[in-house]
Write a protein that holds these residues in place. Structure first.
Motif, PDB file in Angstrom:
ATOM      1  N   GLN A 232       0.799  -1.214   0.000  1.00 41.81           N
ATOM      2  CA  GLN A 232       0.000   0.000   0.000  1.00 41.81           C
ATOM      3  C   GLN A 232       0.840   1.277   0.000  1.00 41.81           C
ATOM      4  O   GLN A 232       0.418   2.302  -0.524  1.00 41.81           O
ATOM      5  CB  GLN A 232      -0.945  -0.003   1.206  1.00 41.81           C
ATOM      6  N   GLU A 233       2.029   1.210   0.594  1.00 36.17           N
ATOM      7  CA  GLU A 233       2.855   2.414   0.630  1.00 36.17           C
ATOM      8  C   GLU A 233       3.599   2.599  -0.692  1.00 36.17           C
ATOM      9  O   GLU A 233       3.859   1.633  -1.410  1.00 36.17           O
ATOM     10  CB  GLU A 233       3.865   2.338   1.785  1.00 36.17           C
TER      11      GLU A 233
ATOM     12  N   ILE B 164       6.398   2.869  -7.400  1.00 28.77           N
ATOM     13  CA  ILE B 164       5.214   2.020  -7.327  1.00 28.77           C
ATOM     14  C   ILE B 164       4.260   2.561  -6.271  1.00 28.77           C
ATOM     15  O   ILE B 164       4.639   2.786  -5.121  1.00 28.77           O
ATOM     16  CB  ILE B 164       5.596   0.573  -6.972  1.00 28.77           C
ATOM     17  N   SER B 165       3.030   2.775  -6.687  1.00 30.53           N
ATOM     18  CA  SER B 165       1.953   3.121  -5.759  1.00 30.53           C
ATOM     19  C   SER B 165       0.931   1.998  -5.841  1.00 30.53           C
ATOM     20  O   SER B 165       1.059   1.093  -6.672  1.00 30.53           O
ATOM     21  CB  SER B 165       1.338   4.477  -6.146  1.00 30.53           C
ATOM     22  N   PRO B 166      -0.098   2.005  -5.000  1.00 28.60           N
ATOM     23  CA  PRO B 166      -1.054   0.892  -5.011  1.00 28.60           C
ATOM     24  C   PRO B 166      -1.719   0.628  -6.365  1.00 28.60           C
ATOM     25  O   PRO B 166      -2.121  -0.493  -6.643  1.00 28.60           O
ATOM     26  CB  PRO B 166      -2.084   1.313  -3.958  1.00 28.60           C
ATOM     27  N   ASP B 167      -1.829   1.649  -7.220  1.00 31.95           N
ATOM     28  CA  ASP B 167      -2.532   1.424  -8.491  1.00 31.95           C
ATOM     29  C   ASP B 167      -1.703   1.809  -9.716  1.00 31.95           C
ATOM     30  O   ASP B 167      -2.228   1.872 -10.821  1.00 31.95           O
ATOM     31  CB  ASP B 167      -3.844   2.195  -8.515  1.00 31.95           C
ATOM     32  N   GLU B 168      -0.409   2.051  -9.534  1.00 32.10           N
ATOM     33  CA  GLU B 168       0.380   2.512 -10.673  1.00 32.10           C
ATOM     34  C   GLU B 168       1.856   2.174 -10.501  1.00 32.10           C
ATOM     35  O   GLU B 168       2.403   2.249  -9.401  1.00 32.10           O
ATOM     36  CB  GLU B 168       0.207   4.029 -10.826  1.00 32.10           C
TER      37      GLU B 168
ATOM     38  N   GLY C 145      -9.396  -7.929 -14.268  1.00 29.54           N
ATOM     39  CA  GLY C 145      -9.728  -6.516 -14.435  1.00 29.54           C
ATOM     40  C   GLY C 145      -9.194  -5.623 -13.345  1.00 29.54           C
ATOM     41  O   GLY C 145      -9.769  -4.578 -13.044  1.00 29.54           O
ATOM     42  N   ARG C 146      -8.074  -6.016 -12.746  1.00 34.58           N
ATOM     43  CA  ARG C 146      -7.530  -5.190 -11.658  1.00 34.58           C
ATOM     44  C   ARG C 146      -6.017  -4.984 -11.799  1.00 34.58           C
ATOM     45  O   ARG C 146      -5.317  -4.785 -10.817  1.00 34.58           O
ATOM     46  CB  ARG C 146      -7.819  -5.841 -10.302  1.00 34.58           C
ATOM     47  N   ALA C 147      -5.512  -5.002 -13.006  1.00 34.65           N
ATOM     48  CA  ALA C 147      -4.074  -4.803 -13.214  1.00 34.65           C
ATOM     49  C   ALA C 147      -3.701  -3.346 -12.942  1.00 34.65           C
ATOM     50  O   ALA C 147      -4.418  -2.419 -13.305  1.00 34.65           O
ATOM     51  CB  ALA C 147      -3.678  -5.185 -14.629  1.00 34.65           C
ATOM     52  N   ILE C 148      -2.570  -3.154 -12.303  1.00 32.75           N
ATOM     53  CA  ILE C 148      -2.089  -1.802 -12.074  1.00 32.75           C
ATOM     54  C   ILE C 148      -1.562  -1.222 -13.381  1.00 32.75           C
ATOM     55  O   ILE C 148      -1.125  -1.935 -14.270  1.00 32.75           O
ATOM     56  CB  ILE C 148      -0.991  -1.771 -10.994  1.00 32.75           C
TER      57      ILE C 148
END
Length: 216
Positions: free
Chosen positions: A8-9, A30-34, A198-201
């Motif tokens: 998450q961090e 790296i962030s949680p979604d990118e 459907g949840r790939a960063i």
């Protein structure tokens, strides 16, 4: 493959990828979604085969000194040396000494090689990888202590000299939690599963720098 997307961090990670025939270093944020690529440098003509060749030369020199030019110049013998040096290189990652045995004129000849001899012969190759890593950090505007971790990919990263160099630079342990030989395949499988769910960063890559373009 290293589970980076499950944290998450925000992280800044150096990916050190030394395969059989190519080498590259990539710095990613790296962030949680990118995942964003900050810098990348590499050498399409550097890889484990360069260490193989150094070991071939070391063994060939020993054969030349002990048995004369006739044995060292035989093309079939050289092919034996190349093949058996590949195994000896892997052995030297686990043991402090390895032997290369070849057959010539119905006789067997054995050359013992120590890990120290091998590392002395290849110190310039290790230094080259270090310079590429430092260049990537410079391009990303970071220092070693800005990194969350360093991950290693590619079979050649199993060599102790590579691991030792990275540990000295980072002043911490390198992340070896994933087998570097299978990391790329495993990572591709993980990413494919994420896409399927459907949840790939999102991955944001910089354009390829000139020094890392395809060789002619």
């Amino acid at each position: 493959a290293f589970g980076l997307e499950r944290r998450q961090e925000e992280q800044k990670v150096l990916v050190f990828d030394l395969g059989g025939g190519t080498f590259d270093v990539t710095i990613v944020r790296i962030s949680p979604d990118e995942i964003e690529e900050l810098a990348s440098n590499g050498n399409l003509e550097l890889g484990g085969r360069n260490w193989d060749q150094a070991l071939v030369e070391l063994v060939s020199d020993a054969l030349l000194r002990s048995h004369g030019p006739r044995i060292a110049d035989d093309p079939q013998l050289l092919e034996q040396v190349r093949h058996r040096c590949e195994k000896a290189k892997r052995d030297l990652s686990k043991s402090r000494e390895a032997s290369v045995t070849v057959d010539f004129d119905s006789q067997s000849y054995t050359v013992a090689v120590s890990r120290q001899e091998f590392e002395d012969r290849t110190v310039s190759l290790v230094q080259s990888t270090r310079m590429t890593a430092e260049l990537s950090l410079f391009d990303a505007g970071l220092a070693w202590n800005d990194l969350s971790r360093v991950v290693v990919v590619g079979g050649a990263t199993q060599m102790p000299a590579i691991r030792r160099m990275l540990s000295q630079m980072t002043e911490s342990e390198v992340d070896t939690s994933v087998n570097p030989v299978t990391a790329v395949a495993l990572g591709a499988a993980v990413y494919a599963h994420q896409l399927d769910q459907g949840r790939a960063i999102t991955a944001i890559a910089k354009s390829t720098p000139p020094e890392f373009q395809e060789a002619p």
